[in-house]
Design an enzyme around this catalytic site. Structure first.
Site, short mmCIF file in Angstrom:
data_model
loop_
_atom_site.label_atom_id
_atom_site.label_comp_id
_atom_site.label_asym_id
_atom_site.label_seq_id
_atom_site.Cartn_x
_atom_site.Cartn_y
_atom_site.Cartn_z
N LYS B 96 4.13 15.12 -14.22
CA LYS B 96 5.53 15.51 -14.46
C LYS B 96 6.32 14.84 -13.35
CE LYS B 96 7.84 19.92 -14.11
NZ LYS B 96 9.27 19.72 -13.99
N GLY B 157 15.97 26.41 -11.29
CA GLY B 157 16.02 27.68 -10.58
C GLY B 157 17.32 28.45 -10.73
N ALA B 184 13.50 23.49 -17.05
CA ALA B 184 14.37 24.01 -15.98
C ALA B 184 15.67 24.63 -16.48
CB ALA B 184 14.72 22.95 -14.95
N GLY B 185 16.10 25.65 -15.74
CA GLY B 185 17.41 26.26 -15.95
C GLY B 185 17.43 27.51 -16.80
N ASN B 206 9.41 28.42 -14.76
CA ASN B 206 8.62 28.97 -13.66
C ASN B 206 9.27 30.22 -13.06
OD1 ASN B 206 7.16 29.45 -11.32
ND2 ASN B 206 7.09 27.36 -10.67
#
Lengths: 358, 261
Positions: B96, B157, B184-185, B206
């Site tokens: 990644k 994040g 993400a986000g 995550n």
């Protein structure tokens, strides 16, 4: 449970020394073995900053951390005068601040404390109130959290005082390598010794007999900065680990601590140094003229759930995995271990910490 | 079935390994997520003693596909070094690729990402590029040989959810034959459901899980939302209308109730 009164302890870090002290006070004949020295140099206990912060630590921990740590400061305040030796102990609370960019980390901590402890243990402080607590903190920090029930103890001094006490009233064998600790027996480089009860408190050195235990690297910097005045430990939120600045008498400060999931004892990294020093400098510009007097790297012993474990059965108890909470947990853990030795039963309120030997 | 990097996957949920309260909680959360792909940053475990690292060994023992990432790399050179190291450590060609261009919102550097992707693909890597929803950026990555695209929904994040749904829809429509994973986000399961309803092939996240009060339960919630969004997309949603339309016939309703003046 146990007949007889001899207890052998493998490992003389904080948990070994404190439990040994308490058992000796109760009339046990205690013998400790450790390959280290009186100061416990080279142990996790020696590297620790001695913070007693059960609520701040909730940030990355399970709620049982607060339950184990809750009575800690009061227990130390009661124990230290008995132990003697004039060990520095501060109960002036602690302060948590954050950069505006990391404010959501602070909010997350507030939420976690709210859920697990109620809002009695913390107070939001802003502007003037924050300055009143810590007048010298940089103006960029506008709000924070005050935790009046937290504190710190001089961990290094405590280790020496406990060691000296044990040399006088028990047997403290230093510089002696422990090969294994088993049911009623400690095998050392000198010879094997039999006891009515054996405690294995070796931390990472006991790893071969405790599968699953791992080391989590932490880095600290000691600074002498007479220009800086802080009244209590101050913690700064950071996206990966909390950074704290712990003031000690004589203008000394402990900056800590990184947390890297790696069993690595090599010297402090450039990145770790930069993060710790820049956090301190941002908090108080007086650190710029401070002197770095020591850097420290050590690995904390941790189980996969990051909680301590009391493994018991027969004439052997293994206590390990205190992770980043050696001084926070040891009064309560020592109490649990002693009541297990004397009463034979685990404390139901902390059932998740006990485990029978496999 | 989702085909990614030469593998067939049942789960459309790719999950990260950072910032859990403990490795044990992480293990349980990953299990609850049903994920078959976990992403891990090598930078965080930096001493080089990879074989004896208990945390990495725990991940290996879970028998999942490991997608190493280059999180924290700000230059092509760094990203290449970490990628090559990851190939050795995890014995995989998957990477990644993150080349960060902005420290404040961790936005990818499109130029650096494309440059690094070209080199890595020549070296035989399967590159999973972390990117924005920029169409030209995506075209260049496909030209470089990427077989999957991973646009963000919002900055890493931030947990804000799809910041620009319109551009994500355009993105999906433009690259309909390329597997597109939202990376993400996302902050809550409804965000994940929303992007899956748009037709994205999967979701990688995550902190929305690891920083939840109960990461294990949150992993389960996301898995359900991703599944729900996917099923809704496949089932075909009814078109939106400007006004309410009764679903029962109005015959038999007195006319003065039908028309409101």
């Amino acid at each position: 449970m146990t007949k007889g009164n001899t207890c052998g302890i493998a490992g003389a870090g904080i948990i070994g020394r404190l439990t040994g002290y308490l058992l000796a006070k109760k009339g046990w004949r205690v013998t400790l073995f450790d390959d280290g020295d009186l100061a416990a140099t080279g142990t996790t206990s020696y590297a620790a900053a001695g913070m007693i912060a059960p609520y701040c630590e909730l940030e990355y921990a399970e709620p049982v951390v607060a339950r184990l740590g809750n009575p800690s400061l009061a227990m130390w305040q009661q124990l230290l005068p008995q132990i003697g030796g004039d060990v520095y102990c501060q109960a002036a609370g602690s302060l948590v601040i954050s950069h505006p960019q990391d404010r959501n980390e602070l909010m997350r901590l507030v939420r976690k404390m709210d859920e697990h402890t109620g809002n009695l243990v913390m107070r939001r402080v802003e502007g003037a109130e924050l300055r009143e607590l810590e007048p010298d903190i940089d103006d960029a920090f506008m709000d924070g959290l005050y935790l009046p029930l937290e504190g710190q103890i001089d961990s290094r001094r405590l280790l020496v005082v406990l060691g000296e006490w044990l040399q006088k009233y028990a047997t403290l064998n230093l510089g002696v390598h422990v090969r294994s600790a088993d049911d009623g027996r400690i095998d050392t480089a000198i010879s094997a010794f039999d006891f009515d009860m054996v405690l294995d408190t070796r931390g990472l050195k006991g790893k071969t007999q405790l599968p699953g235990l791992r080391g989590v690297r932490g880095e600290l910097v000691w600074v002498h900065a007479p220009e800086v005045r802080l009244n209590r430990p101050v913690r700064m939120m950071h996206p990966r680990y909390p950074i704290y600045v712990v003031p000690r008498p004589g203008g000394q400060f402990i900056l800590g601590a990184t947390a890297i999931d790696d069993e690595d004892l090599s010297p402090i990294s450039v990145r770790g140094t930069l993060e710790l020093l820049s956090a301190a400098y941002a908090m108080h510009s007086g650190f710029s003229e401070g002197r770095v007097i020591e850097t420290m790297t050590q690995c904390r012993p941790a189980f996969p759930n990051n909680l301590p474990r009391i493994r018991h059965g027969g004439r052997l108890i293994r206590v390990n995995g205190l992770y980043r909470h050696g001084y926070l947990f040891s009064p309560k853990i020592a109490e649990l271990v002693i009541s297990l030795i004397e009463g034979g039963k685990p404390d139901a309120a902390f059932a998740e910490l006990y485990e029978a030997h496999p | 079935m989702l085909r990614l990097g030469g593998k067939e996957l049942f789960s459309r949920f790719l999950i990260g390994t950072a910032r859990y309260p403990s490795p044990e909680t992480m293990r349980q959360a990953i299990e609850a997520s049903g994920s078959e792909v976990v992403t891990v940053s090598l930078r965080r475990y930096g001493s080089g003693k990879w074989d004896s690292n208990a945390f990495l060994n725990l991940l290996k023992e879970m028998q999942l596909n490991i997608l190493p990432n280059t999180a924290g790399c700000y230059s092509v050179k760094d990203a290449l070094t970490v990628s090559r190291m990851a190939r050795e450590v995890f014995n995989t060609d998957w990477i990644k690729l993150e080349v960060i261009g902005d420290d404040y919102n961790l936005q990818p550097d499109p130029f650096g990402t494309v440059e690094a992707a070209k080199i890595l693909i020549k070296e035989g890597f399967e590159v999973f590029p972390y990117m924005t929803d920029d169409l030209v950026f995506a075209e260049r990555l496909l030209d470089a040989g990427c077989k999957v695209l991973m646009p963000w929904a919002a900055p890493i994040g931030s947990g804000r959810g799809p910041a620009n749904p319109h551009s994500l829809r355009t993105f999906r429509a433009r690259f309909k034959d390329v597997p597109c994973i939202i990376d993400a986000g996302l902050g809550k399961p409804s965000h994940a459901a929303a992007v899956m309803e748009m037709g994205f092939d999967g979701v990688l996240l995550n902190t929305a899980v690891s920083l939840a009060r109960d990461p294990v339960e949150m992993a389960r919630a996301f898995a359900m939302a991703i599944d729900a969004g996917r099923k809704a997309y496949q089932a075909g949603m009814m078109p939106e209308r400007e006004f309410a339309t009764p679903s029962t016939p109005v015959v038999g309703t007195p006319f003065w109730h039908q028309e409101k003046k």
